[in-house]
Design a protein around this motif. Structure first.
Motif, PDB file in Angstrom:
ATOM      1  N   GLY A  52       0.784  -1.234   0.000  1.00  0.00           N
ATOM      2  CA  GLY A  52       0.000   0.000   0.000  1.00  0.00           C
ATOM      3  C   GLY A  52       0.809   1.274   0.000  1.00  0.00           C
ATOM      4  N   ALA A  53       2.128   1.171  -0.108  1.00  0.00           N
ATOM      5  CA  ALA A  53       2.970   2.371  -0.112  1.00  0.00           C
ATOM      6  C   ALA A  53       2.628   3.253  -1.308  1.00  0.00           C
ATOM      7  CB  ALA A  53       4.441   1.983  -0.144  1.00  0.00           C
ATOM      8  N   ILE A  54       2.500   4.545  -1.075  1.00  0.00           N
ATOM      9  CA  ILE A  54       2.235   5.518  -2.130  1.00  0.00           C
ATOM     10  C   ILE A  54       3.524   6.280  -2.386  1.00  0.00           C
ATOM     11  CG2 ILE A  54       0.907   7.542  -2.800  1.00  0.00           C
ATOM     12  CD1 ILE A  54      -1.301   6.583  -0.908  1.00  0.00           C
ATOM     13  N   ILE A  55       4.093   6.122  -3.571  1.00  0.00           N
ATOM     14  CA  ILE A  55       5.385   6.735  -3.895  1.00  0.00           C
ATOM     15  C   ILE A  55       5.130   8.176  -4.321  1.00  0.00           C
ATOM     16  CG2 ILE A  55       7.462   6.524  -5.315  1.00  0.00           C
ATOM     17  CD1 ILE A  55       6.712   3.543  -5.694  1.00  0.00           C
ATOM     18  N   ASP A  56       5.194   9.091  -3.344  1.00  0.00           N
ATOM     19  CA  ASP A  56       4.835  10.476  -3.633  1.00  0.00           C
ATOM     20  C   ASP A  56       5.914  11.474  -3.217  1.00  0.00           C
ATOM     21  OD1 ASP A  56       4.611  10.342  -0.886  1.00  0.00           O
ATOM     22  OD2 ASP A  56       2.546  11.076  -0.783  1.00  0.00           O
ATOM     23  N   LEU A  57       7.117  10.992  -2.873  1.00  0.00           N
ATOM     24  CA  LEU A  57       8.189  11.864  -2.398  1.00  0.00           C
ATOM     25  C   LEU A  57       9.469  11.612  -3.178  1.00  0.00           C
ATOM     26  CD1 LEU A  57       9.556  13.779  -0.271  1.00  0.00           C
ATOM     27  CD2 LEU A  57       9.880  11.728   1.152  1.00  0.00           C
ATOM     28  N   VAL A  58      10.142  12.680  -3.575  1.00  0.00           N
ATOM     29  CA  VAL A  58      11.494  12.609  -4.138  1.00  0.00           C
ATOM     30  C   VAL A  58      12.442  13.204  -3.103  1.00  0.00           C
ATOM     31  CG1 VAL A  58      13.057  13.563  -5.877  1.00  0.00           C
ATOM     32  CG2 VAL A  58      10.814  12.690  -6.561  1.00  0.00           C
ATOM     33  N   VAL A  59      13.502  12.463  -2.782  1.00  0.00           N
ATOM     34  CA  VAL A  59      14.508  12.937  -1.837  1.00  0.00           C
ATOM     35  C   VAL A  59      15.808  13.177  -2.598  1.00  0.00           C
ATOM     36  CG1 VAL A  59      15.834  12.450   0.245  1.00  0.00           C
ATOM     37  CG2 VAL A  59      13.459  11.676   0.065  1.00  0.00           C
ATOM     38  N   ILE A  60      16.338  14.388  -2.471  1.00  0.00           N
ATOM     39  CA  ILE A  60      17.567  14.766  -3.156  1.00  0.00           C
ATOM     40  C   ILE A  60      18.735  14.724  -2.175  1.00  0.00           C
ATOM     41  CG2 ILE A  60      18.746  16.601  -4.430  1.00  0.00           C
ATOM     42  CD1 ILE A  60      15.968  17.520  -5.360  1.00  0.00           C
ATOM     43  N   HIS A  61      19.793  14.040  -2.589  1.00  0.00           N
ATOM     44  CA  HIS A  61      21.003  13.893  -1.803  1.00  0.00           C
ATOM     45  C   HIS A  61      22.188  14.442  -2.595  1.00  0.00           C
ATOM     46  CE1 HIS A  61      19.095  10.524   0.644  1.00  0.00           C
ATOM     47  NE2 HIS A  61      18.396  10.425  -0.475  1.00  0.00           N
ATOM     48  N   SER A  62      23.338  14.514  -1.934  1.00  0.00           N
ATOM     49  CA  SER A  62      24.593  14.738  -2.653  1.00  0.00           C
ATOM     50  C   SER A  62      25.632  13.773  -2.113  1.00  0.00           C
ATOM     51  CB  SER A  62      25.077  16.185  -2.500  1.00  0.00           C
ATOM     52  OG  SER A  62      25.355  16.495  -1.149  1.00  0.00           O
ATOM     53  N   ILE A  63      26.542  13.357  -2.986  1.00  0.00           N
ATOM     54  CA  ILE A  63      27.569  12.400  -2.606  1.00  0.00           C
ATOM     55  C   ILE A  63      28.781  12.572  -3.508  1.00  0.00           C
ATOM     56  CG2 ILE A  63      26.672  10.589  -4.138  1.00  0.00           C
ATOM     57  CD1 ILE A  63      27.493   8.536  -1.998  1.00  0.00           C
ATOM     58  N   SER A  64      29.955  12.372  -2.947  1.00  0.00           N
ATOM     59  CA  SER A  64      31.191  12.271  -3.716  1.00  0.00           C
ATOM     60  C   SER A  64      32.157  11.420  -2.903  1.00  0.00           C
ATOM     61  CB  SER A  64      31.799  13.649  -4.011  1.00  0.00           C
ATOM     62  OG  SER A  64      32.019  14.383  -2.816  1.00  0.00           O
ATOM     63  N   LEU A  65      32.903  10.595  -3.589  1.00  0.00           N
ATOM     64  CA  LEU A  65      33.849   9.688  -2.936  1.00  0.00           C
ATOM     65  C   LEU A  65      35.174   9.691  -3.669  1.00  0.00           C
ATOM     66  CD1 LEU A  65      31.594   6.586  -2.127  1.00  0.00           C
ATOM     67  CD2 LEU A  65      32.491   8.258  -0.511  1.00  0.00           C
ATOM     68  N   PRO A  66      36.276   9.949  -2.895  1.00  0.00           N
ATOM     69  CA  PRO A  66      36.291  10.551  -1.561  1.00  0.00           C
ATOM     70  C   PRO A  66      35.617  11.924  -1.614  1.00  0.00           C
ATOM     71  CG  PRO A  66      38.477   9.755  -2.184  1.00  0.00           C
ATOM     72  CD  PRO A  66      37.629   9.714  -3.423  1.00  0.00           C
ATOM     73  N   PRO A  67      35.247  12.501  -0.475  1.00  0.00           N
ATOM     74  CA  PRO A  67      34.528  13.777  -0.491  1.00  0.00           C
ATOM     75  C   PRO A  67      35.261  14.842  -1.301  1.00  0.00           C
ATOM     76  CG  PRO A  67      34.470  12.822   1.695  1.00  0.00           C
ATOM     77  CD  PRO A  67      35.384  11.962   0.896  1.00  0.00           C
ATOM     78  N   GLY A  68      34.542  15.449  -2.247  1.00  0.00           N
ATOM     79  CA  GLY A  68      35.110  16.492  -3.083  1.00  0.00           C
ATOM     80  C   GLY A  68      35.801  15.999  -4.330  1.00  0.00           C
TER      81      GLY A  68
END
Length: 206
Positions: free
Chosen positions: A36-52
């Motif tokens: 019954g999950a309603i997919i109604d959200l987008v979550v924005i992240h940031s990532i870099s490996l190694p950082p930067g």
């Protein structure tokens, strides 16, 4: 009477929960969504490996459990981590997909938004190659807007938030360098879809 013209079928943007415009790189780090999950959200992240550091294979390796933990000192801090996002957008705008959008990726962790806990259950996670607090590239905003539009055609997306909004105090990405007003303009969606005040605040220098 001339024969009726039959238009050729329009190719589907999707094959199941896989977007055809993205480069598929399947991750083992996923599970089923609750019934019954309603997919109604987008979550924005940031990532870099190694950082930067940008442009390398490390993010892809992390999401597919192939990262060499000894390759950089920073990796010892995340050794053994099993995570994923549905999508990853590189600095040049390249789009990769790691998890079927119908499935539950492991990107949000302990979280709450629009009165619901456990945002992994009913959200789509999008990682931008970048460092929290720094600016993102125009090509990334273009790809992100196109991706959100495609998601909005398939799912009842009503909310877009950053990791920092769904896990305040624990996460800071994508950070003050992310231009919410730019995304809002490109998408043309209602301001009610976005976290309060974000679309009116210019990004900080970074």
């Amino acid at each position: 009477m001339p024969a009726e013209r039959i238009e050729p079928p329009v190719p589907s943007q999707w094959q199941g929960g896989w977007l055809q415009a993205a480069r598929a790189c399947p991750s083992p780090n996923f599970g089923p969504r609750p019934a019954g999950a309603i997919i109604d959200l987008v979550v924005i992240h940031s990532i870099s490996l190694p950082p930067g550091h940008y442009g390398g294979p490390e993010v892809e390796q992390l999401f597919t459990n192939r990262l060499d933990w000894t390759a950089h000192p920073y990796f010892e801090q995340i050794r053994g981590m099993e995570v994923s996002a549905h999508f990853f957008i590189r600095r040049d705008g390249e789009l990769m997909q790691f998890v079927d959008a119908d499935a539950r990726a492991w990107h949000a962790g302990l979280s709450c938004w629009r009165g619901r806990n456990q945002c992994n259950d009913d959200s789509i996670g999008i990682e931008l190659e970048g460092l929290e607090g720094e600016r993102f590239e125009a090509a990334q905003y273009a790809t992100l807007a196109q991706l959100c539009a495609r998601l909005g055609e398939r799912y009842p997306i009503a909310h877009i938030a950053g990791h920092e909004h769904i896990a305040p105090g624990r996460k800071q990405d994508p950070g003050p360098g992310f231009d919410w007003a730019e995304l809002h303009t490109r998408l043309g969606w209602s301001a009610e879809c976005f976290p309060e005040d974000t679309i009116f605040s210019p990004p900080t220098q970074g």
